[in-house]
Design a protein around this motif. Sequence first.
Motif, PDB file in Angstrom:
ATOM      1  N   HIS A  16       3.598  -1.518  13.010  1.00 49.60           N
ATOM      2  CA  HIS A  16       2.839  -1.576  14.257  1.00 49.60           C
ATOM      3  C   HIS A  16       1.927  -2.806  14.233  1.00 49.60           C
ATOM      4  O   HIS A  16       1.244  -3.064  13.235  1.00 49.60           O
ATOM      5  N   PRO A  17       1.885  -3.576  15.317  1.00 49.43           N
ATOM      6  CA  PRO A  17       1.058  -4.791  15.345  1.00 49.43           C
ATOM      7  C   PRO A  17      -0.418  -4.540  15.094  1.00 49.43           C
ATOM      8  O   PRO A  17      -1.115  -5.384  14.529  1.00 49.43           O
ATOM      9  N   LEU A  18      -0.924  -3.370  15.516  1.00 44.44           N
ATOM     10  CA  LEU A  18      -2.334  -3.077  15.266  1.00 44.44           C
ATOM     11  C   LEU A  18      -2.622  -2.962  13.770  1.00 44.44           C
ATOM     12  O   LEU A  18      -3.687  -3.371  13.301  1.00 44.44           O
ATOM     13  N   HIS A  34     -12.729  -1.434   6.417  1.00 45.59           N
ATOM     14  CA  HIS A  34     -13.144  -0.477   5.395  1.00 45.59           C
ATOM     15  C   HIS A  34     -11.934   0.343   4.956  1.00 45.59           C
ATOM     16  O   HIS A  34     -10.883   0.342   5.605  1.00 45.59           O
ATOM     17  N   ALA A  35     -12.071   1.031   3.830  1.00 46.75           N
ATOM     18  CA  ALA A  35     -10.957   1.823   3.302  1.00 46.75           C
ATOM     19  C   ALA A  35     -10.601   2.926   4.302  1.00 46.75           C
ATOM     20  O   ALA A  35     -11.477   3.621   4.822  1.00 46.75           O
ATOM     21  N   LYS A  36      -9.309   3.083   4.559  1.00 49.89           N
ATOM     22  CA  LYS A  36      -8.880   4.074   5.551  1.00 49.89           C
ATOM     23  C   LYS A  36      -7.390   4.356   5.395  1.00 49.89           C
ATOM     24  O   LYS A  36      -6.666   3.667   4.652  1.00 49.89           O
ATOM     25  N   THR A  37      -6.924   5.383   6.094  1.00 52.22           N
ATOM     26  CA  THR A  37      -5.506   5.742   6.161  1.00 52.22           C
ATOM     27  C   THR A  37      -5.154   5.987   7.619  1.00 52.22           C
ATOM     28  O   THR A  37      -5.871   6.713   8.315  1.00 52.22           O
ATOM     29  N   GLU A  38      -4.054   5.391   8.060  1.00 57.66           N
ATOM     30  CA  GLU A  38      -3.604   5.586   9.436  1.00 57.66           C
ATOM     31  C   GLU A  38      -2.105   5.860   9.446  1.00 57.66           C
ATOM     32  O   GLU A  38      -1.345   5.247   8.690  1.00 57.66           O
ATOM     33  N   ASN A  39      -1.701   6.792  10.300  1.00 57.43           N
ATOM     34  CA  ASN A  39      -0.304   7.183  10.412  1.00 57.43           C
ATOM     35  C   ASN A  39       0.289   6.582  11.681  1.00 57.43           C
ATOM     36  O   ASN A  39      -0.206   6.838  12.776  1.00 57.43           O
ATOM     37  N   TYR A  40       1.317   5.784  11.501  1.00 58.14           N
ATOM     38  CA  TYR A  40       2.024   5.191  12.638  1.00 58.14           C
ATOM     39  C   TYR A  40       3.427   5.773  12.751  1.00 58.14           C
ATOM     40  O   TYR A  40       4.411   5.058  12.932  1.00 58.14           O
ATOM     41  N   GLY A  41       3.543   7.073  12.603  1.00 54.33           N
ATOM     42  CA  GLY A  41       4.836   7.726  12.725  1.00 54.33           C
ATOM     43  C   GLY A  41       5.634   7.634  11.444  1.00 54.33           C
ATOM     44  O   GLY A  41       5.438   8.414  10.507  1.00 54.33           O
ATOM     45  N   ASP A  42       6.554   6.664  11.378  1.00 51.78           N
ATOM     46  CA  ASP A  42       7.381   6.511  10.188  1.00 51.78           C
ATOM     47  C   ASP A  42       6.778   5.510   9.204  1.00 51.78           C
ATOM     48  O   ASP A  42       7.432   5.102   8.252  1.00 51.78           O
ATOM     49  N   THR A  43       5.535   5.100   9.432  1.00 53.48           N
ATOM     50  CA  THR A  43       4.833   4.181   8.529  1.00 53.48           C
ATOM     51  C   THR A  43       3.437   4.721   8.267  1.00 53.48           C
ATOM     52  O   THR A  43       2.717   5.068   9.208  1.00 53.48           O
ATOM     53  N   LEU A  44       3.083   4.786   6.996  1.00 56.02           N
ATOM     54  CA  LEU A  44       1.744   5.192   6.601  1.00 56.02           C
ATOM     55  C   LEU A  44       1.010   3.951   6.103  1.00 56.02           C
ATOM     56  O   LEU A  44       1.497   3.243   5.221  1.00 56.02           O
ATOM     57  N   PHE A  45      -0.148   3.688   6.700  1.00 54.78           N
ATOM     58  CA  PHE A  45      -0.888   2.455   6.435  1.00 54.78           C
ATOM     59  C   PHE A  45      -2.184   2.777   5.713  1.00 54.78           C
ATOM     60  O   PHE A  45      -2.972   3.611   6.162  1.00 54.78           O
ATOM     61  N   PHE A  46      -2.401   2.127   4.560  1.00 58.64           N
ATOM     62  CA  PHE A  46      -3.636   2.291   3.796  1.00 58.64           C
ATOM     63  C   PHE A  46      -4.385   0.959   3.772  1.00 58.64           C
ATOM     64  O   PHE A  46      -3.772  -0.104   3.713  1.00 58.64           O
ATOM     65  N   VAL A  47      -5.694   1.040   3.778  1.00 59.94           N
ATOM     66  CA  VAL A  47      -6.549  -0.096   3.425  1.00 59.94           C
ATOM     67  C   VAL A  47      -7.396   0.343   2.243  1.00 59.94           C
ATOM     68  O   VAL A  47      -8.080   1.369   2.318  1.00 59.94           O
ATOM     69  N   VAL A  48      -7.321  -0.408   1.150  1.00 61.59           N
ATOM     70  CA  VAL A  48      -8.061  -0.088  -0.062  1.00 61.59           C
ATOM     71  C   VAL A  48      -8.926  -1.293  -0.415  1.00 61.59           C
ATOM     72  O   VAL A  48      -8.490  -2.440  -0.273  1.00 61.59           O
ATOM     73  N   SER A  77      -3.999  -4.148   1.586  1.00 62.77           N
ATOM     74  CA  SER A  77      -3.330  -3.351   2.619  1.00 62.77           C
ATOM     75  C   SER A  77      -2.011  -2.830   2.064  1.00 62.77           C
ATOM     76  O   SER A  77      -1.246  -3.587   1.460  1.00 62.77           O
ATOM     77  N   ILE A  78      -1.760  -1.547   2.261  1.00 59.92           N
ATOM     78  CA  ILE A  78      -0.561  -0.906   1.717  1.00 59.92           C
ATOM     79  C   ILE A  78       0.194  -0.236   2.854  1.00 59.92           C
ATOM     80  O   ILE A  78      -0.381   0.550   3.616  1.00 59.92           O
ATOM     81  N   PHE A  79       1.483  -0.547   2.961  1.00 58.56           N
ATOM     82  CA  PHE A  79       2.371   0.099   3.924  1.00 58.56           C
ATOM     83  C   PHE A  79       3.378   0.947   3.160  1.00 58.56           C
ATOM     84  O   PHE A  79       4.052   0.449   2.253  1.00 58.56           O
ATOM     85  N   LEU A  80       3.467   2.212   3.520  1.00 56.12           N
ATOM     86  CA  LEU A  80       4.466   3.108   2.932  1.00 56.12           C
ATOM     87  C   LEU A  80       5.504   3.424   3.992  1.00 56.12           C
ATOM     88  O   LEU A  80       5.214   4.065   5.004  1.00 56.12           O
ATOM     89  N   ILE A  81       6.708   2.892   3.762  1.00 56.10           N
ATOM     90  CA  ILE A  81       7.831   3.133   4.643  1.00 56.10           C
ATOM     91  C   ILE A  81       8.888   3.851   3.810  1.00 56.10           C
ATOM     92  O   ILE A  81       8.747   3.994   2.597  1.00 56.10           O
ATOM     93  N   ASP A  82       9.927   4.323   4.411  1.00 54.38           N
ATOM     94  CA  ASP A  82      10.968   5.052   3.695  1.00 54.38           C
ATOM     95  C   ASP A  82      11.551   4.195   2.573  1.00 54.38           C
ATOM     96  O   ASP A  82      12.306   3.250   2.818  1.00 54.38           O
ATOM     97  N   GLY A 123       4.342  15.555   3.997  1.00 55.79           N
ATOM     98  CA  GLY A 123       5.543  15.786   4.792  1.00 55.79           C
ATOM     99  C   GLY A 123       6.653  14.862   4.353  1.00 55.79           C
ATOM    100  O   GLY A 123       7.019  14.813   3.180  1.00 55.79           O
ATOM    101  N   GLU A 124       7.184  14.081   5.305  1.00 53.00           N
ATOM    102  CA  GLU A 124       8.310  13.205   4.991  1.00 53.00           C
ATOM    103  C   GLU A 124       7.892  12.042   4.099  1.00 53.00           C
ATOM    104  O   GLU A 124       8.587  11.712   3.141  1.00 53.00           O
ATOM    105  N   LEU A 125       6.781  11.405   4.417  1.00 52.28           N
ATOM    106  CA  LEU A 125       6.367  10.223   3.654  1.00 52.28           C
ATOM    107  C   LEU A 125       5.633  10.599   2.366  1.00 52.28           C
ATOM    108  O   LEU A 125       5.776   9.921   1.353  1.00 52.28           O
TER     109      LEU A 125
END
Length: 380
Positions: free
Chosen positions: A108-110, A121-135, A150-155, A262-264
């Motif tokens: 996601h562009p955002l 700041h450190a956070k976690t955001e869910n973009y559906g099939d992508t889980l986005f972390f800031v550490v 920045s960490i992106f968790l995709i399949d 769940g899935e991720l």
Amino acid sequence: MLLSRRRRRVLDTVGKAPGSIVAPKGAVKGQIRVISYDAKNYSDQKYDSAGDLSKFATKKKLAPVDAPAIDPDPEAPVERPDGVTWINIDGVGDAKMLKELTRMFGIHPLAMEDVANLHQHAKTENYGDTLFFVVRMPTGDNGFQTEQVSIFLIDGIVITVQERPGDCLEPVRHRIANNLGRIRRRRADYLAYAIFDAIIDGYFPLVDAFADRLDEAGVMLESGGNRQLPLHLHSIRGELLLIRKVMNQHRIAIMNVLREEGELISHDTSLFFRDCQDHVQQIIEAADTDRETCGEVRELYFAMLGEKNNDVMKVLTIIATIFIPMSFVAGIYGMNFDPKASELNMPELHWAFGYPFALSLMALMAGGLLAFLYRKGWLS
């Protein structure tokens, strides 16, 4: 200066459309390193451009190269290798590379905008099939400083984007390369946890260093104190407060991760994130303890300083008390009344023992006052 306020960075994206990806000024150009592995196979390669990563893209359809990054338009599917792929990028100075990653992996562009804006700041955001972390990764030797990771968790894929080369993730890479522990037999969510946990563990030596600095402050206090000690303690306390603030952000981020089970994020991996949450809580408690100790040392310093000042004032008061009656006697004999004008005008001036008498009287008065103060216990 120690008392200067920390100012927020001015964002380069102020006034731009949401999702605009702008490389920060002076940022390092990205260096790409890809580690792929499964239970039996392992590879570690470096790439020159984001276009070389197309074979690692998800099984989704990619948008055309000239498509806008903010609204990717699916086209052709691209297969990726099995197992887990870790794509690490050191540097956010190449906006084109970040936009290519956004298009290629369906990010996601955002989220990618947050990658380029290094004030997050450190956070976690869910973009559906992508889980986005800031550490926030601790870095630097000059006090408490952090670097955004920045960490992106995709399949099957984990993408990490760092501000600059150099990190605390070598133990994770060593475990993957040498097939140590369970990491090669786990999914990509476990790799995301291992990266998160390694960054959090990087705070423990930092907190220990602050404990050592407090021990040094205690030694300074025992040796008689130092005029710079209050500023030294103020600096330590301020940095400990920042550590607590950052770690509290990580605690909330992990709580959000646990909600995404769940899935991720599998149930098994969520248990490891709970252990990471315990580490965060330990660091918060250690920072709070050190901060309280810092305040107690500062209070003790001012108490000792006040006691020292009281001792000085006590000595000066005793000296003044002793010399007041002596000054009175000296003042009487210094009035210079003419004894020829009257027999009552200081007849001692013509007495042969007048001067020794005056001195003896003064000494007797001083001795009497010292004896009185001693009996009252005011000289101890």
